[in-house]
Design a protein around this motif. Structure first.
Motif, PDB file in Angstrom:
ATOM      1  N   LEU A   1       0.813  -1.212   0.000  1.00 39.99           N
ATOM      2  CA  LEU A   1       0.000   0.000   0.000  1.00 39.99           C
ATOM      3  C   LEU A   1       0.849   1.265   0.000  1.00 39.99           C
ATOM      4  N   MET A   2       1.988   1.230   0.652  1.00 39.77           N
ATOM      5  CA  MET A   2       2.869   2.408   0.671  1.00 39.77           C
ATOM      6  C   MET A   2       3.433   2.691  -0.712  1.00 39.77           C
ATOM      7  N   HIS A   3       3.768   1.645  -1.443  1.00 37.79           N
ATOM      8  CA  HIS A   3       4.241   1.821  -2.821  1.00 37.79           C
ATOM      9  C   HIS A   3       3.151   2.492  -3.664  1.00 37.79           C
ATOM     10  N   THR A   4       1.910   2.044  -3.475  1.00 39.23           N
ATOM     11  CA  THR A   4       0.795   2.580  -4.251  1.00 39.23           C
ATOM     12  C   THR A   4       0.572   4.054  -3.951  1.00 39.23           C
ATOM     13  N   ILE A   5       0.534   4.400  -2.675  1.00 36.31           N
ATOM     14  CA  ILE A   5       0.331   5.798  -2.287  1.00 36.31           C
ATOM     15  C   ILE A   5       1.460   6.671  -2.825  1.00 36.31           C
ATOM     16  N   ALA A   6       2.685   6.193  -2.703  1.00 33.79           N
ATOM     17  CA  ALA A   6       3.846   6.969  -3.142  1.00 33.79           C
ATOM     18  C   ALA A   6       3.810   7.275  -4.633  1.00 33.79           C
TER      19      ALA A   6
ATOM     20  N   GLU B   1      -8.311  -2.453  10.756  1.00 33.99           N
ATOM     21  CA  GLU B   1      -6.919  -2.409  10.291  1.00 33.99           C
ATOM     22  C   GLU B   1      -6.284  -1.029  10.449  1.00 33.99           C
ATOM     23  N   MET B   2      -7.040  -0.049  10.882  1.00 33.32           N
ATOM     24  CA  MET B   2      -6.523   1.330  10.902  1.00 33.32           C
ATOM     25  C   MET B   2      -5.363   1.511  11.880  1.00 33.32           C
ATOM     26  N   GLU B   3      -5.481   0.946  13.066  1.00 39.29           N
ATOM     27  CA  GLU B   3      -4.399   1.096  14.040  1.00 39.29           C
ATOM     28  C   GLU B   3      -3.126   0.406  13.565  1.00 39.29           C
ATOM     29  N   GLU B   4      -3.286  -0.772  12.929  1.00 38.18           N
ATOM     30  CA  GLU B   4      -2.125  -1.472  12.378  1.00 38.18           C
ATOM     31  C   GLU B   4      -1.456  -0.634  11.293  1.00 38.18           C
ATOM     32  N   TRP B   5      -2.270   0.029  10.474  1.00 36.66           N
ATOM     33  CA  TRP B   5      -1.725   0.883   9.425  1.00 36.66           C
ATOM     34  C   TRP B   5      -0.926   2.039  10.032  1.00 36.66           C
TER      35      TRP B   5
ATOM     36  N   LEU C   1       2.345   0.734  11.165  1.00 36.17           N
ATOM     37  CA  LEU C   1       3.244   0.492  10.037  1.00 36.17           C
ATOM     38  C   LEU C   1       3.826   1.800   9.499  1.00 36.17           C
ATOM     39  N   CYS C   2       3.007   2.841   9.449  1.00 32.06           N
ATOM     40  CA  CYS C   2       3.494   4.145   8.962  1.00 32.06           C
ATOM     41  C   CYS C   2       4.607   4.669   9.863  1.00 32.06           C
ATOM     42  N   ALA C   3       4.439   4.504  11.174  1.00 32.37           N
ATOM     43  CA  ALA C   3       5.468   4.943  12.112  1.00 32.37           C
ATOM     44  C   ALA C   3       6.730   4.096  11.961  1.00 32.37           C
ATOM     45  N   LYS C   4       6.550   2.792  11.807  1.00 36.16           N
ATOM     46  CA  LYS C   4       7.683   1.877  11.690  1.00 36.16           C
ATOM     47  C   LYS C   4       8.522   2.167  10.452  1.00 36.16           C
ATOM     48  N   HIS C   5       7.866   2.504   9.347  1.00 37.75           N
ATOM     49  CA  HIS C   5       8.569   2.716   8.079  1.00 37.75           C
ATOM     50  C   HIS C   5       8.809   4.202   7.781  1.00 37.75           C
ATOM     51  N   ASN C   6       8.572   5.060   8.770  1.00 28.34           N
ATOM     52  CA  ASN C   6       8.746   6.514   8.583  1.00 28.34           C
ATOM     53  C   ASN C   6       8.006   7.003   7.342  1.00 28.34           C
ATOM     54  N   PHE C   7       6.786   6.525   7.181  1.00 27.49           N
ATOM     55  CA  PHE C   7       5.971   6.866   6.010  1.00 27.49           C
ATOM     56  C   PHE C   7       5.129   8.085   6.369  1.00 27.49           C
ATOM     57  N   ASN C   8       5.442   9.212   5.739  1.00 29.06           N
ATOM     58  CA  ASN C   8       4.808  10.470   6.153  1.00 29.06           C
ATOM     59  C   ASN C   8       4.106  11.213   5.021  1.00 29.06           C
TER      60      ASN C   8
END
Length: 224
Positions: free
Chosen positions: A33-38, A57-61, A64-71
């Protein structure tokens, strides 16, 4: 005209034979999903991004965003009973007349060129839906058996699919029908003519394990 993208990511891992929802499976070390958004952010950093996820699934997402520094900035919308209902929920975040694209969260390879071209087409013609030709033989299955069909009369439909927001919102006021498998089918049911444009072979939807293997190959070739 302002641009929105609704990324629908409500799938499970059932056909992927994985416990992890397929949109969260790793591709080159980070969730699909991060690849898609990017990809959409790369095409237009001013585009408004709406990601539709199952509520559970929202909390897991967020983790994951915090873990991968996805901002990359995006809004979250709750998924519904079907894809139709999920898109309808996402449309609640579209507050002005605009061009709205709807895309599968597990299609991470739509090119920047395709994304931009579809927005231009939709601004000019009201909608734009990418498709690719069928390159294999097909047969029509009937109760008494099957018969050959002309593959030149059919195409495979892809996402992202683009629509004028007012047309799309009007279409989504309809009652759900089983024939609504994508946004083009919903919009067509309201009387709109669908504008098909040429899609891309690499714009695959990752659904089965073999698709993930193919996705890894596509990504490696793009990075080479």
């Amino acid at each position: 005209m302002k641009h929105y993208i609704i990324i629908v990511a409500g799938g499970s891992g059932s056909r992927m034979k994985a416990e992890t929802p397929k949109q969260f499976l790793l591709l080159d070390g980070k969730p699909i999903l991060m690849h898609t958004i990017a990809r959409f952010h790369e095409a237009d950093a001013q585009m408004q991004l709406i990601v539709v996820l199952p509520q559970k699934e929202m909390e897991e997402w967020k983790t994951l965003c915090a873990k991968h520094n996805f901002n990359i900035p995006h809004q979250l919308a709750a998924g519904g009973e079907t894809r139709f209902h999920s898109v309808k929920n996402g449309l609640e975040f579209v507050k002005e007349e605009s061009i709205v694209a709807i895309h599968d969260g597990v299609r991470p390879f739509a090119s920047v060129a395709l994304i931009k071209k579809c927005f231009v087409e939709a601004e000019q013609k009201g909608n734009a839906v990418p498709c690719i030709r069928i390159n294999e033989s097909i047969r029509k299955v009937e109760e008494e058996g099957s018969k050959i069909a002309d593959r030149n009369s059919f195409v495979i439909i892809q996402t992202p699919q683009y629509f004028n927001s007012e047309i799309l919102k009007k279409a989504y006021q309809s009652e759900f029908k089983n024939i609504f498998t994508d946004d083009a089918s919903v919009t067509e049911s309201s009387g709109e003519k669908i504008n098909l444009i040429e899609g891309e072979r690499e714009n695959i939807k990752i659904t089965f394990p073999v698709d993930l293997m193919l996705a890894e190959t596509i990504l490696k070739n793009r990075q080479a």
